[in-house]
Scaffold this motif. Sequence first.
Motif, PDB file in Angstrom:
ATOM      1  N   ARG A   7     -13.616 -69.418 -25.594  1.00 16.99           N
ATOM      2  CA  ARG A   7     -12.537 -69.579 -24.611  1.00 16.99           C
ATOM      3  C   ARG A   7     -12.632 -70.942 -23.927  1.00 16.99           C
ATOM      4  NH1 ARG A   7     -12.480 -65.934 -19.347  1.00 16.99           N
ATOM      5  NH2 ARG A   7     -14.279 -67.259 -18.998  1.00 16.99           N
ATOM      6  N   THR A   8     -13.832 -71.344 -23.545  1.00 17.39           N
ATOM      7  CA  THR A   8     -14.026 -72.638 -22.888  1.00 17.39           C
ATOM      8  C   THR A   8     -13.604 -73.792 -23.793  1.00 17.39           C
ATOM      9  OG1 THR A   8     -15.803 -71.765 -21.506  1.00 17.39           O
ATOM     10  CG2 THR A   8     -15.751 -74.152 -21.820  1.00 17.39           C
ATOM     11  N   VAL A   9     -14.003 -73.728 -25.065  1.00 16.45           N
ATOM     12  CA  VAL A   9     -13.624 -74.777 -26.017  1.00 16.45           C
ATOM     13  C   VAL A   9     -12.103 -74.870 -26.124  1.00 16.45           C
ATOM     14  CG1 VAL A   9     -13.573 -75.318 -28.496  1.00 16.45           C
ATOM     15  CG2 VAL A   9     -15.742 -74.831 -27.370  1.00 16.45           C
ATOM     16  N   ILE A  10     -11.441 -73.730 -26.253  1.00 14.70           N
ATOM     17  CA  ILE A  10      -9.978 -73.719 -26.384  1.00 14.70           C
ATOM     18  C   ILE A  10      -9.333 -74.283 -25.115  1.00 14.70           C
ATOM     19  CG2 ILE A  10      -7.957 -72.224 -26.585  1.00 14.70           C
ATOM     20  CD1 ILE A  10      -9.399 -72.418 -29.202  1.00 14.70           C
ATOM     21  N   LEU A  11      -9.803 -73.857 -23.948  1.00 11.85           N
ATOM     22  CA  LEU A  11      -9.217 -74.332 -22.693  1.00 11.85           C
ATOM     23  C   LEU A  11      -9.477 -75.820 -22.468  1.00 11.85           C
ATOM     24  CD1 LEU A  11     -10.028 -71.318 -20.334  1.00 11.85           C
ATOM     25  CD2 LEU A  11      -7.761 -72.017 -21.177  1.00 11.85           C
ATOM     26  N   ASP A  12     -10.670 -76.292 -22.837  1.00  9.45           N
ATOM     27  CA  ASP A  12     -11.025 -77.695 -22.595  1.00  9.45           C
ATOM     28  C   ASP A  12     -10.492 -78.655 -23.649  1.00  9.45           C
ATOM     29  OD1 ASP A  12     -12.402 -76.806 -20.382  1.00  9.45           O
ATOM     30  OD2 ASP A  12     -14.412 -77.144 -21.227  1.00  9.45           O
ATOM     31  N   HIS A  13     -10.375 -78.183 -24.901  1.00 12.69           N
ATOM     32  CA  HIS A  13     -10.053 -79.101 -25.999  1.00 12.69           C
ATOM     33  C   HIS A  13      -8.835 -78.706 -26.821  1.00 12.69           C
ATOM     34  CE1 HIS A  13     -13.921 -81.040 -25.241  1.00 12.69           C
ATOM     35  NE2 HIS A  13     -14.458 -79.840 -25.233  1.00 12.69           N
ATOM     36  N   GLY A  14      -8.253 -77.555 -26.562  1.00 10.39           N
ATOM     37  CA  GLY A  14      -7.133 -77.094 -27.379  1.00 10.39           C
ATOM     38  C   GLY A  14      -7.623 -76.660 -28.754  1.00 10.39           C
ATOM     39  N   TRP A  15      -6.726 -76.691 -29.717  1.00 11.13           N
ATOM     40  CA  TRP A  15      -7.054 -76.242 -31.069  1.00 11.13           C
ATOM     41  C   TRP A  15      -7.783 -77.357 -31.818  1.00 11.13           C
ATOM     42  CZ3 TRP A  15      -6.575 -71.402 -32.912  1.00 11.13           C
ATOM     43  CH2 TRP A  15      -6.918 -71.209 -34.255  1.00 11.13           C
ATOM     44  N   GLN A  16      -9.110 -77.282 -31.836  1.00 15.56           N
ATOM     45  CA  GLN A  16      -9.967 -78.231 -32.543  1.00 15.56           C
ATOM     46  C   GLN A  16     -10.855 -77.437 -33.498  1.00 15.56           C
ATOM     47  OE1 GLN A  16      -9.991 -81.617 -32.291  1.00 15.56           O
ATOM     48  NE2 GLN A  16      -8.228 -81.447 -30.914  1.00 15.56           N
ATOM     49  N   PRO A  17     -10.509 -77.378 -34.796  1.00 12.46           N
ATOM     50  CA  PRO A  17     -11.244 -76.522 -35.738  1.00 12.46           C
ATOM     51  C   PRO A  17     -12.760 -76.697 -35.734  1.00 12.46           C
ATOM     52  CG  PRO A  17      -9.281 -77.378 -36.773  1.00 12.46           C
ATOM     53  CD  PRO A  17      -9.407 -78.077 -35.445  1.00 12.46           C
ATOM     54  N   GLU A  18     -13.241 -77.935 -35.633  1.00 11.91           N
ATOM     55  CA  GLU A  18     -14.693 -78.158 -35.664  1.00 11.91           C
ATOM     56  C   GLU A  18     -15.359 -77.549 -34.431  1.00 11.91           C
ATOM     57  OE1 GLU A  18     -12.457 -80.839 -35.605  1.00 11.91           O
ATOM     58  OE2 GLU A  18     -12.280 -80.898 -37.784  1.00 11.91           O
ATOM     59  N   LEU A  19     -14.722 -77.705 -33.287  1.00  9.16           N
ATOM     60  CA  LEU A  19     -15.286 -77.166 -32.054  1.00  9.16           C
ATOM     61  C   LEU A  19     -15.194 -75.646 -32.018  1.00  9.16           C
ATOM     62  CD1 LEU A  19     -13.935 -79.779 -29.469  1.00  9.16           C
ATOM     63  CD2 LEU A  19     -16.142 -79.743 -30.661  1.00  9.16           C
ATOM     64  N   ILE A  20     -14.109 -75.115 -32.544  1.00  7.64           N
ATOM     65  CA  ILE A  20     -13.949 -73.664 -32.632  1.00  7.64           C
ATOM     66  C   ILE A  20     -15.032 -73.083 -33.540  1.00  7.64           C
ATOM     67  CG2 ILE A  20     -12.459 -71.831 -33.541  1.00  7.64           C
ATOM     68  CD1 ILE A  20     -10.062 -73.563 -32.538  1.00  7.64           C
ATOM     69  N   SER A  21     -15.247 -73.712 -34.670  1.00  7.60           N
ATOM     70  CA  SER A  21     -16.268 -73.257 -35.608  1.00  7.60           C
ATOM     71  C   SER A  21     -17.651 -73.284 -34.967  1.00  7.60           C
ATOM     72  CB  SER A  21     -16.242 -74.134 -36.860  1.00  7.60           C
ATOM     73  OG  SER A  21     -17.215 -73.725 -37.771  1.00  7.60           O
ATOM     74  N   ALA A  22     -17.951 -74.357 -34.246  1.00  8.80           N
ATOM     75  CA  ALA A  22     -19.251 -74.461 -33.578  1.00  8.80           C
ATOM     76  C   ALA A  22     -19.420 -73.337 -32.558  1.00  8.80           C
ATOM     77  CB  ALA A  22     -19.394 -75.827 -32.907  1.00  8.80           C
ATOM     78  N   ALA A  23     -18.372 -73.060 -31.796  1.00  2.64           N
ATOM     79  CA  ALA A  23     -18.450 -71.990 -30.792  1.00  2.64           C
ATOM     80  C   ALA A  23     -18.653 -70.634 -31.461  1.00  2.64           C
ATOM     81  CB  ALA A  23     -17.192 -71.982 -29.923  1.00  2.64           C
ATOM     82  N   LEU A  24     -17.969 -70.393 -32.562  1.00  9.17           N
ATOM     83  CA  LEU A  24     -18.113 -69.120 -33.265  1.00  9.17           C
ATOM     84  C   LEU A  24     -19.502 -68.954 -33.861  1.00  9.17           C
ATOM     85  CD1 LEU A  24     -14.648 -68.908 -35.029  1.00  9.17           C
ATOM     86  CD2 LEU A  24     -15.469 -67.471 -33.160  1.00  9.17           C
ATOM     87  N   LEU A  25     -20.124 -70.052 -34.235  1.00  9.32           N
ATOM     88  CA  LEU A  25     -21.471 -70.007 -34.802  1.00  9.32           C
ATOM     89  C   LEU A  25     -22.556 -70.033 -33.735  1.00  9.32           C
ATOM     90  CD1 LEU A  25     -20.965 -72.464 -37.786  1.00  9.32           C
ATOM     91  CD2 LEU A  25     -21.262 -69.974 -37.907  1.00  9.32           C
ATOM     92  N   GLY A  26     -22.154 -70.271 -32.480  1.00  8.88           N
ATOM     93  CA  GLY A  26     -23.132 -70.336 -31.403  1.00  8.88           C
ATOM     94  C   GLY A  26     -23.903 -71.636 -31.386  1.00  8.88           C
ATOM     95  N   VAL A  27     -23.284 -72.708 -31.865  1.00 13.72           N
ATOM     96  CA  VAL A  27     -23.914 -74.025 -31.927  1.00 13.72           C
ATOM     97  C   VAL A  27     -23.345 -74.880 -30.797  1.00 13.72           C
ATOM     98  CG1 VAL A  27     -24.204 -76.099 -33.348  1.00 13.72           C
ATOM     99  CG2 VAL A  27     -24.168 -73.844 -34.430  1.00 13.72           C
ATOM    100  N   GLU A  28     -24.205 -75.615 -30.130  1.00 15.92           N
ATOM    101  CA  GLU A  28     -23.747 -76.515 -29.071  1.00 15.92           C
ATOM    102  C   GLU A  28     -22.802 -77.558 -29.656  1.00 15.92           C
ATOM    103  OE1 GLU A  28     -24.335 -76.545 -25.717  1.00 15.92           O
ATOM    104  OE2 GLU A  28     -25.315 -74.613 -26.010  1.00 15.92           O
TER     105      GLU A  28
END
Length: 160
Positions: free
Chosen positions: A132-153
């Motif tokens: 949720r934080t990634v989406i709110l802070d950066h919008g739709w960014q596939p690399e950041l979404i993937s990192a969040a889903l994997l639990g990677v900083e």
Amino acid sequence: MIRPEQERFWSHVVKGPESNDCWFWTGAISDDGYGRFWIQRNGGQQAVRPQRYAHELATGEPLPPSMLLLHSCDIPICVHASAYLESSHVAPGTHRENMLDRAQRGRYRDRQTLRLGELPRQVRVQRSLDLRTVILDHGWQPELISAALLGVEITHPRLF
């Protein structure tokens, strides 16, 4: 000014650019990692899961309380619902069907084993919050979404 319920709902949803992408809930997230949406019903407020609300909007039919929604994408904050099951990320199912789906996907713990696909509750909650934080802070960014889903900083170095 009070916004209409559906407008308020959609203000908390971020849809991916492709038709088969997830639609992420960016509103309240409960202590189980799933979203919460407050609605007015029967003269009072009621918390509902956003995917149930989205499903009702898409199909025009409320689900009975005994019916669950199974996520084909395995992302608790996805609310991508459609009247057409082949394009929906959530589908109605019974508790038994949900348990079978969970077992087939390796997302369960029993007395002897911890399946690799299952996350402890607190990890699932944190990943939902991070996503949720990634989406709110950066919008739709596939690399950041993937990192969040994997639990990677987000700042973790990448090899590729």
